[in-house]
Design an enzyme around this catalytic site. Structure first.
Site, PDB file in Angstrom:
ATOM      1  N   GLN A 182       0.828  -1.208   0.000  1.00 19.81           N
ATOM      2  CA  GLN A 182       0.000   0.000   0.000  1.00 19.81           C
ATOM      3  C   GLN A 182       0.862   1.258   0.000  1.00 19.81           C
ATOM      4  O   GLN A 182       0.357   2.354  -0.173  1.00 19.81           O
ATOM      5  CB  GLN A 182      -0.919   0.017   1.237  1.00 19.81           C
ATOM      6  CG  GLN A 182      -1.993  -1.041   1.198  1.00 19.81           C
ATOM      7  CD  GLN A 182      -2.890  -0.991   2.416  1.00 19.81           C
ATOM      8  OE1 GLN A 182      -2.955  -1.954   3.167  1.00 19.81           O
ATOM      9  NE2 GLN A 182      -3.584   0.123   2.633  1.00 19.81           N
ATOM     10  N   ARG A 329      -8.968  -0.374   7.649  1.00 19.76           N
ATOM     11  CA  ARG A 329      -9.949   0.519   7.038  1.00 19.76           C
ATOM     12  C   ARG A 329     -10.364   1.638   7.989  1.00 19.76           C
ATOM     13  O   ARG A 329     -11.545   1.913   8.183  1.00 19.76           O
ATOM     14  CB  ARG A 329     -11.172  -0.270   6.588  1.00 19.76           C
ATOM     15  CG  ARG A 329     -11.858   0.432   5.420  1.00 19.76           C
ATOM     16  CD  ARG A 329     -12.865  -0.425   4.743  1.00 19.76           C
ATOM     17  NE  ARG A 329     -13.354   0.267   3.566  1.00 19.76           N
ATOM     18  CZ  ARG A 329     -13.885  -0.315   2.525  1.00 19.76           C
ATOM     19  NH1 ARG A 329     -14.006  -1.596   2.484  1.00 19.76           N
ATOM     20  NH2 ARG A 329     -14.303   0.390   1.500  1.00 19.76           N
ATOM     21  N   CYS A 330      -9.374   2.244   8.625  1.00 17.86           N
ATOM     22  CA  CYS A 330      -9.650   3.401   9.471  1.00 17.86           C
ATOM     23  C   CYS A 330      -8.349   4.151   9.653  1.00 17.86           C
ATOM     24  O   CYS A 330      -7.282   3.626   9.386  1.00 17.86           O
ATOM     25  CB  CYS A 330     -10.202   2.989  10.825  1.00 17.86           C
ATOM     26  SG  CYS A 330      -9.004   2.832  12.144  1.00 17.86           S
ATOM     27  N   GLU A 699     -13.166   4.852   4.506  1.00 20.70           N
ATOM     28  CA  GLU A 699     -13.202   4.179   5.800  1.00 20.70           C
ATOM     29  C   GLU A 699     -14.438   4.489   6.612  1.00 20.70           C
ATOM     30  O   GLU A 699     -14.778   3.740   7.519  1.00 20.70           O
ATOM     31  CB  GLU A 699     -11.983   4.602   6.604  1.00 20.70           C
ATOM     32  CG  GLU A 699     -10.712   4.310   5.902  1.00 20.70           C
ATOM     33  CD  GLU A 699      -9.569   5.075   6.507  1.00 20.70           C
ATOM     34  OE1 GLU A 699      -8.432   4.698   6.262  1.00 20.70           O
ATOM     35  OE2 GLU A 699      -9.824   6.043   7.236  1.00 20.70           O
TER      36      GLU A 699
END
Lengths: 745, 147
Positions: A182, A329-330, A699
């Site tokens: 990523q 996802r945050c 997110e």
């Protein structure tokens, strides 16, 4: 190409007395066997974690969690490598295992990290807010509610596990490293620092990735060993994780044990917030956080509400579990914070017998209070919480649902409505406060306009399915007056893309999106000079109308960006550099604060404890929307993950430190059959400081939805006096609660 | 931690039972799914057994020791070993006492397992362990019958 497999520890805590690799080395096809001792000779036995700790690449002396990397085999085929693993003999001496973070803090607990100077399992203490002021508020408050809330250990579990191919060319001294990353540039820097290969001799290629969700931000031992193996052998070495390796040894998320107290008035107006948290970091502090925020952005825990005072403290602890702590996802612990405050607000509502929607209206930060400075120091850029919740209540038909609920309750049925009005905090930057391993969190774009008006744009972020090709092409096309089809977006190759910090923390649009817009504006400024030349007027007399340049007061005479692009290479005025390209490194002035109002409606089956999510409405406000379909897709994905966390996901450990859910039999991923139907809507409150007013949305649904689900289930069971249930809400858990309260059907 | 236990009456005098259970040559053949064994001295033996728990299947190499605690009545039997990336450690204790028609054998076993067997086959271990124990006693019964 050769293939690598990794031998992992069966024990959660054990001394390694001896490793015998001779049989493995003699096995068919085996080219190399590496242990921690071999890596030590290459100065690669330890590597830095994302959070300033150090982690063993291959275990030396002792292992600290089950499935920890102990040795690696490189062979002609994957099967040969796997077979040879079985021939490595490791003599382990089991040591006492610590899995409970509270017990890890007790004075007689075994010290896990003997390599650390501090002889304790306590890693750090972090606090935020004003302790004294908060104490004062609590002392005088008429109402105080207190709730223990656990956010269980979960895993991002991307469809495609981590993997890499390390290809060191002995002739050129160049390493090409294909990896599912990523943040390819950061990985390049880390590999350079670890391996000693100069950074310009490393090319990291992160091709299309089957999901990341935070799992592919970190540098894992497997990558380092693959590089070491390729360095030794001078051939490409491929390592692809198994599912079990991915879940059991790469970064988990959450694992926060939180206690939340709210001080309030009788009418529900909140006054103070006090939060105490134990964070279970596992064997190494490898959590992904900006170094200035040991507990990430957890202190956004005051959420959408106007608290007079707040005090948050977090203690991190070592245990014999897998290390990590990524922001699944945050943005760095925002999920834990949002879940905690949204859950505790409902506890307060229930205690005071105030409707949870009404309680929220009484406490929202008002529209005219933005920019709003929270008691823990964040400056919220913009928001209109009231409008968003109002829209959500109308669309779902809140009043009718409450009526229906009352009728059902009278019949002894369990229906619940759960609200979550969360505030996210996204966009990692600004550089002064945000970094990864000390590398500042700005982001970048480089745009080249070719003579025929076709554009290649390269960005420092790297999508994993977020649709950057569409979003960024649209941003650039809009700024340049071109069609999105004219713009090709490239990411993920460190040889071509400008240095960037990668895609996570919903930062792509807030940072790289801004860089793309501002970079395009730089091109437009140069284009204006050329347009002036083509239009034969002064630069100040050139007007840009979004599609073309024209001369002020001379309608009908205009040149498009395509005309300018051609001229930039064929007819450049004196004093202007030929070509039409620009680079922009964007350092955001602040984070962005998207918000949302989510409502879940559930029915509980009294016989089985199963929860049916009958309706779920997500109203998001992520500022200006670039592509509605992309936003919609992100919301659907995030809600599905939030649903999974609320109802089915957990990584438990037994008292021996055995990981009990290292596969998709035990760690559940929802299928299309499990997943509820999602309804979505939107309000728009642009970010005042973002060049195009966008905020980031990927997110939000994962951050905001777990609380809505749990609030709905607790609301359904509230007639029984239930005030809180920890996730995941397995049917058996609900079934037990029903039985304990004498519901026997 | 896994814990099992039970008792079993054998229609043989205590001395004979004691002799039997402290003799590796007698005990080893009672191990179910035995592939290979080697007896090392009077009270130690190694055994390779076939194991299959859920998706994990393969061989376990076990080291056992028969160590009397109290001559004729109490014996400890530590077992250590593993395989397929998993580890096993068990401590079994056997106590003998006289009854009217023979000997009462009481046993207790505490064990810990680690690795894929524990995490992948976790849910299946209990039944598997009970099955193995049942088999051990069936084998013992047959063996005693021929004493």
């Amino acid at each position: 190409m050769l293939y690598m497999a990794i031998l992992r520890s069966p024990y959660a805590h054990a001394r390694i007395r001896r490793i015998d690799t001779s049989a493995a080395l003699a096995a068919p096809g085996v080219k190399l066997v590496l242990t921690g001792e071999d890596l030590a000779k290459m100065n690669l036995a330890w590597m830095p974690t994302l959070n300033g700790d150090q982690q063993m690449v291959l275990a030396v002396d002792k292992v600290l969690f089950q499935y920890q990397e102990v040795a690696a085999v490189v062979a002609e085929t994957r099967a040969q490598a796997e077979d040879a693993l079985q021939l490595i003999e490791v003599d382990y001496e089991p040591l006492p295992v610590v899995v409970d973070p509270f017990k890890a803090l007790e004075p007689d607990a075994p010290i896990l990290r003997e390599d650390r100077e501090k002889k304790s399992n306590h890693i750090w203490h972090w606090e935020s807010g004003d302790r004294e002021e908060t104490e004062n508020v609590f002392r005088d408050a008429p109402v105080v509610v207190k709730q223990d809330v656990r956010f269980q250990r979960v895993h991002p579990s991307p469809l495609e596990p981590c993997g890499c191919v390390a290809d060191y060319n002995t002739a050129t001294g160049r390493l090409t490293f294909y990896v599912t990353s990523q943040a390819p540039h950061v990985h390049r820097t880390v590999i350079a620092m670890l391996s000693g290969i100069p950074e310009h001799q490393i090319r990291v290629i992160s091709p299309d990735i089957g999901g990341g969700f935070g799992n592919k931000v970190g540098v894992y031992p497997g990558y380092v060993v693959a590089v070491a193996a390729s360095l030794k052998l001078g051939v490409p070495v491929k390592w692809i994780e198994t599912r079990t390796e991915n879940i059991a040894s790469t970064s988990f998320a959450r694992d926060f044990h939180m206690t939340c107290e709210i001080a309030a008035r009788e009418d529900g107006k909140v006054l103070g917030l006090r939060v105490k948290t134990i964070a279970d970091h596992g064997a190494f502090d490898a959590a992904a956080n900006p170094t200035k925020f040991p507990a990430g952005l957890f202190n956004i825990v005051t959420g959408s509400y106007d608290f007079k005072a707040a005090f948050v403290e977090v203690d991190a602890v070592y245990t014999n579990k897998a290390p990590g702590g990524v922001a699944y996802r945050c943005s760095f612990r925002v999920t834990e914070a949002a879940y905690l405050i949204e859950r505790t607000m409902d506890v307060l509502a229930q205690r005071l017998k105030i409707d949870p929607a009404e309680l929220r209206f009484r406490n929202f930060i008002r529209k005219d209070q933005f920019p709003y400075k929270s008691p823990t120091g964040w400056v919220y850029d913009s928001g209109d919480y009231e409008k968003t919740l109002k829209l959500a209540l109308e669309r779902i038909g809140y009043d009718e649902l409450r009526k229906e609920q009352a009728e059902k309750r009278a019949r002894g049925e369990f229906m619940g409505i759960g609200i979550s009005t969360f505030t996210e905090i996204v966009g990692g930057g600004p550089k002064n406060t945000f970094d990864i391993l000390g590398i500042k969190m700005f982001d970048s774009a480089e745009i080249r306009v070719h003579p025929t008006g076709k554009v290649i744009a390269r960005l420092g972020v790297r999508h994993q399915g977020q649709g950057h090709e569409t979003t960024f092409a649209q941003i650039i096309a809009e700024e340049l007056g071109l069609s999105a089809d004219d713009v090709l977006i490239e990411e993920g190759d460190t040889d071509t893309a400008p240095y960037g910090l990668g895609t996570y923390a919903s930062r792509s649009t807030p940072t790289a999106g801004a860089a793309a817009a501002l970079c395009a504006r730089r091109i437009r400024e140069k284009a204006r000079k050329i347009a002036a030349h083509l239009l034969e007027v002064g630069e100040d007399d050139v007007v840009w109308d979004g599609t073309a340049f024209s001369a002020k007061g001379l309608p009908g005479k205009s040149v498009t960006m395509k005309d300018v692009a051609f001229a930039a290479y064929t007819d450049v005025p004196d004093g202007v550099e030929p070509g039409l390209e620009a680079t922009y490194y964007y350092d955001p002035p602040n984070l962005t604060f998207p918000h949302g109002a989510y409502i879940a409606v559930v029915d509980i089956d009294k016989g089985t404890g199963a929860v049916k999510v009958r309706r779920f409405l997500a109203v998001d406000d992520c500022g200006n929307v670039i592509n509605p379909m992309i936003v919609e897709g992100q919301v659907h994905g995030g809600l599905t993950e939030g649903f999974a966390i609320a109802f089915m996901q957990d990584i438990p450990y037994d008292s021996n430190g055995n990981c009990l859910a290292p596969n998709w039999m035990d760690y559940l991923v929802p299928t299309a059959l499990d997943t509820p139907h999602w309804e979505t809507d939107r309000t728009v409150t642009p970010s005042p400081h973002h060049p195009i007013g966008a905020k980031g949305v990927g997110e939000s649904p994962n951050v905001g939805s777990p609380a809505a689900f749990v609030n709905a289930v607790v609301d359904a069971l509230s007639p029984l006096g239930v005030e809180h249930i920890d996730m995941p809400l397995y049917p058996w858990k609900i079934w037990k609660i029903l039985r304990e309260h004498g519901i026997n059907e | 931690m896994l814990k099992y236990g039970g008792e079993y009456t054998i229609k043989l005098p205590r001395e004979e039972v004691w002799k039997f259970i402290t003799d590796p040559n007698k005990v080893v053949p009672c191990i179910p799914d035995l592939i290979e064994s080697s007896i090392e001295g009077d009270n130690r033996f190694q055994a390779i057994v076939k194991v299959g728990v859920g998706p994990v299947r393969g061989k376990f190499k076990l080291d056992c020791e028969l160590s009397p605690i109290e001559q004729g009545t109490a014996m400890a039997m530590p077992i250590k070993g593993g395989g397929m990336g998993s580890g096993v450690e068990m401590n079994a204790q056997v106590k003998l006492s006289d009854t009217d028609d023979g000997t009462l054998l009481k046993w207790e076993c505490e064990g810990a397992i680690s690795g894929p067997i524990a995490s992948l086959g976790g849910r299946l271990i209990d039944n598997q362990a009970k099955k193995i124990i049942q088999q051990v006693f069936e084998n013992l019964e047959k063996a005693f019958a021929s004493v």
